[in-house]
Design an enzyme around this catalytic site. Structure first.
Site, PDB file in Angstrom:
ATOM      1  N   MET A  90       0.836  -1.207   0.000  1.00 10.53           N
ATOM      2  CA  MET A  90       0.000   0.000   0.000  1.00 10.53           C
ATOM      3  C   MET A  90       0.869   1.254   0.000  1.00 10.53           C
ATOM      4  SD  MET A  90      -2.444  -1.252   3.103  1.00 10.53           S
ATOM      5  CE  MET A  90      -3.020   0.422   3.394  1.00 10.53           C
ATOM      6  N   ALA A  91       2.002   1.184   0.676  1.00  7.97           N
ATOM      7  CA  ALA A  91       2.918   2.326   0.785  1.00  7.97           C
ATOM      8  C   ALA A  91       4.321   1.798   0.990  1.00  7.97           C
ATOM      9  CB  ALA A  91       2.512   3.233   1.939  1.00  7.97           C
ATOM     10  N   ASP A 127       5.250  13.224  14.864  1.00 10.25           N
ATOM     11  CA  ASP A 127       5.272  13.452  13.414  1.00 10.25           C
ATOM     12  C   ASP A 127       3.860  13.403  12.833  1.00 10.25           C
ATOM     13  OD1 ASP A 127       6.406  13.935  10.932  1.00 10.25           O
ATOM     14  OD2 ASP A 127       6.824  11.825  10.533  1.00 10.25           O
ATOM     15  N   ALA A 136       8.404   3.131   2.052  1.00 11.20           N
ATOM     16  CA  ALA A 136       9.271   4.193   2.553  1.00 11.20           C
ATOM     17  C   ALA A 136      10.681   3.650   2.726  1.00 11.20           C
ATOM     18  CB  ALA A 136       8.724   4.750   3.866  1.00 11.20           C
ATOM     19  N   SER A 137      11.572   4.480   3.256  1.00 11.68           N
ATOM     20  CA  SER A 137      12.979   4.098   3.340  1.00 11.68           C
ATOM     21  C   SER A 137      13.236   3.026   4.384  1.00 11.68           C
ATOM     22  CB  SER A 137      13.834   5.333   3.652  1.00 11.68           C
ATOM     23  OG  SER A 137      13.404   5.938   4.860  1.00 11.68           O
TER      24      SER A 137
END
Length: 552
Positions: free
Chosen positions: A125-126, A282, A128-129
């Site tokens: 779905m997503a 965040d 990132a690093s």
């Protein structure tokens, strides 16, 4: 250090130095280890350099992206133009293959994907690093979101942190302009934050904590954690369907009142900061979903901040002082927070805080941005070399991010309208009789411990006095300057004594010659004339030194 680890470091050093050279940041390395760093740093075009620094960090990968994001929470250490660029850091990277996903899950959970899940979507779905998220269904039919960490990531991060630590120690030892920022401590602090993000078991604990505290708030939802399907590198959470906060158009189409969402989000963040003492550090739009009934769901608790009771107490006073635009209140709050070291000129600091207050004085309260005030305050801290505690800079980052989000939802919304009532309520609770009694009773164990240890402490002091072993340590910020003055005084006294001795010798020679009238071998040489000339020169120099000092 093992040969393999050292070889890995050397390879990574080559990659990093090549990237720095291509980006034109060689001056940073030179100034960090050389004597000309002050001029290089002061002449740097930080607004222009900030963008290149951001691109460089994105090129270097996970460690540097995350450290850059964490550094963006330290405006007391990083120039403001660079902070603005670091906030924009993106860690979206291509996903890693499903074969790696399957292998990591089997290594961590001890069973293949097919046995653990009824279904598992191979396309994330997503991504990132640090990791990527896949949608899946458990054997009992519950929909979940599974976060998997990238393979071999921890080894790369540890190598990068070792390299950064080496460079920081080198900069601190060489006494360059960077040494004033204690880079070793900065790297250690940022490294701890990054390693904490790599441990998904810590994020699971954060989720469980926030789920407990959110139970008291009907409009806030936190994903549940499924512990049997989670580990240090795999995190399985409840799947929540909602609208991303960044999708303002869809929110409007669904009839969501964005002004209500803005108020609830700001209220939730300030409740976490000022009351709970643990907060989402965040809260950007990608980590927030809006559900039906204008309910809010917070996601991704990898970065979490904590405040002690003492810091909460005085930060509330700080918010009230900002709300009242009181320079004395701001100074009192930051002093109670322990932010002002002895070397800081308090008069100059107060003048800068007063200038900051005047900047916002004529602006209507609804137009005052708390983030702008915090940014200016961090700028003052940077100017005076004040090291802001990391917990407070994370608070500042969370508030700045939240304010940016709610400004998109409701441009007329003021964070101070939400923060000030909470801070004032806490302040009044401390002043109430019940609050006073509560604080007193909480301190009773400490008082009892002090009283119990008092006889022993007094006995030790008495014994030391009897033995003459009491040491008195005097600390003075002007000690070095005082020592230089004492050195000059002692040198002048020695000079005067030598001059006096020479004068006495000359006098003795003259008197001896006058009494005996017999010339010695010395009189065949121009000793007397030379000595008189030297004495006159020394006397003239002594007078010149006295008049130049202005103290006669």
């Amino acid at each position: 250090m093992g040969v393999q680890k050292r070889f890995r470091q050397l390879q990574r050093y080559r990659t990093i130095t090549s990237a720095i050279a291509r980006s034109g940041f060689g001056f940073i390395v030179h100034s960090s280890i050389g004597a000309d760093g002050v001029s290089a740093a002061s002449e740097t075009d930080w607004p222009g350099a900030g963008k290149h620094i951001r691109l460089l960090l994105e090129e270097l990968g996970t460690t540097f992206i995350k450290l850059g994001q964490l550094a963006s929470t330290r405006p007391d250490l990083v120039p403001q133009p660079v902070v603005k660029e670091l906030i924009k850091l993106q860690d979206a990277v291509p996903p890693f293959p499903y074969a790696d996903v399957s292998r990591v899950i089997e290594e961590e959970l001890g069973a293949p994907v097919s046995q653990l899940f009824r279904s598992f979507e191979p396309v994330p779905m997503a991504s990132a690093s640090i990791g990527q998220v896949h949608r899946a269904v458990l054997a009992d039919g519950k929909e979940v979101a599974v976060k998997i960490q990238r393979p071999q990531l921890s080894a790369l991060v540890e190598t990068d942190l070792d390299i950064l630590a080496d460079l920081a120690r080198l900069a601190d030892r060489r006494g360059s302009w960077m040494a004033s920022y204690s880079l070793t401590e900065v790297v250690e602090e940022l490294g701890r934050g990054l390693l904490a993000e790599l441990d998904y078991s810590q994020e699971a604990a954060h989720l469980e904590h926030f789920a407990r505290t959110a139970g008291r708030k009907s409009h806030l939802r936190i994903p549940a954690v499924y512990r049997p399907y989670s580990s240090k590198r795999v995190l399985t959470m409840e799947y929540i369907e909602g609208i991303r906060l960044s999708n303002v158009e869809q929110l409007s189409e669904e009839g969501i009142r964005t002004c209500v969402v803005a108020e609830r989000l700001a209220g939730a963040i300030f409740q976490q900061i000022l009351v709970d003492g643990v907060f989402h550090a965040d809260p950007h739009p990608g980590n927030i979903l809006v559900l039906s009934g204008e309910e809010i769901a917070l996601l991704d608790f990898g970065m979490v901040g904590r405040l002690s009771a003492h810091t909460q107490k005085h930060f509330a006073s700080f918010i009230i002082a900002l709300r009242n635009r009181s320079s004395k209140g701001v100074m009192r709050a930051i002093e109670q927070l322990g932010m002002i070291p002895e070397k800081v000129d308090r008069d100059k600091l107060y003048i800068d805080v007063e200038e900051m207050r005047l900047k916002f004085y004529d602006i209507p309260l609804k137009d005052v941005r708390l983030g702008d005030m915090l940014n200016d305050l961090f700028g003052v801290a940077f100017k005076h070399g004040i090291r802001v505690p990391s917990e407070l800079t994370m608070v500042g980052k969370a508030i700045l991010t939240t304010e940016g989000v709610v400004a998109e939802l409701d441009p007329d919304f003021s964070m101070l309208h939400v923060a000030e009532p909470i801070g004032r309520r806490l302040y009044l609770e401390r002043l109430s009789p019940w609050g006073f009694l509560k604080n007193t009773f909480e301190g009773v164990p400490d008082y009892l411990q002090i009283m119990g240890e008092l006889p022993i402490t007094m006995k030790r002091i008495t014994a030391m006095l009897n033995k003459g072993k009491v040491q008195v340590e005097v600390v003075s910020p002007q000690l070095e300057q005082l020592m230089k003055k004492l050195d000059r005084i002692s040198n002048q006294m020695s000079f005067s004594i030598v001059l006096l001795a020479l004068s006495l010798v000359l006098l003795g020679l003259i008197i001896g010659y006058s009494i005996n009238g017999v010339p010695t071998i010395l009189w065949r040489l121009p000793v007397l004339e030379t000595a008189i000339v030297i004495s006159l020169l020394m006397f003239a120099w002594l007078l010149y030194s006295i008049f130049r000092s202005g103290r006669f």
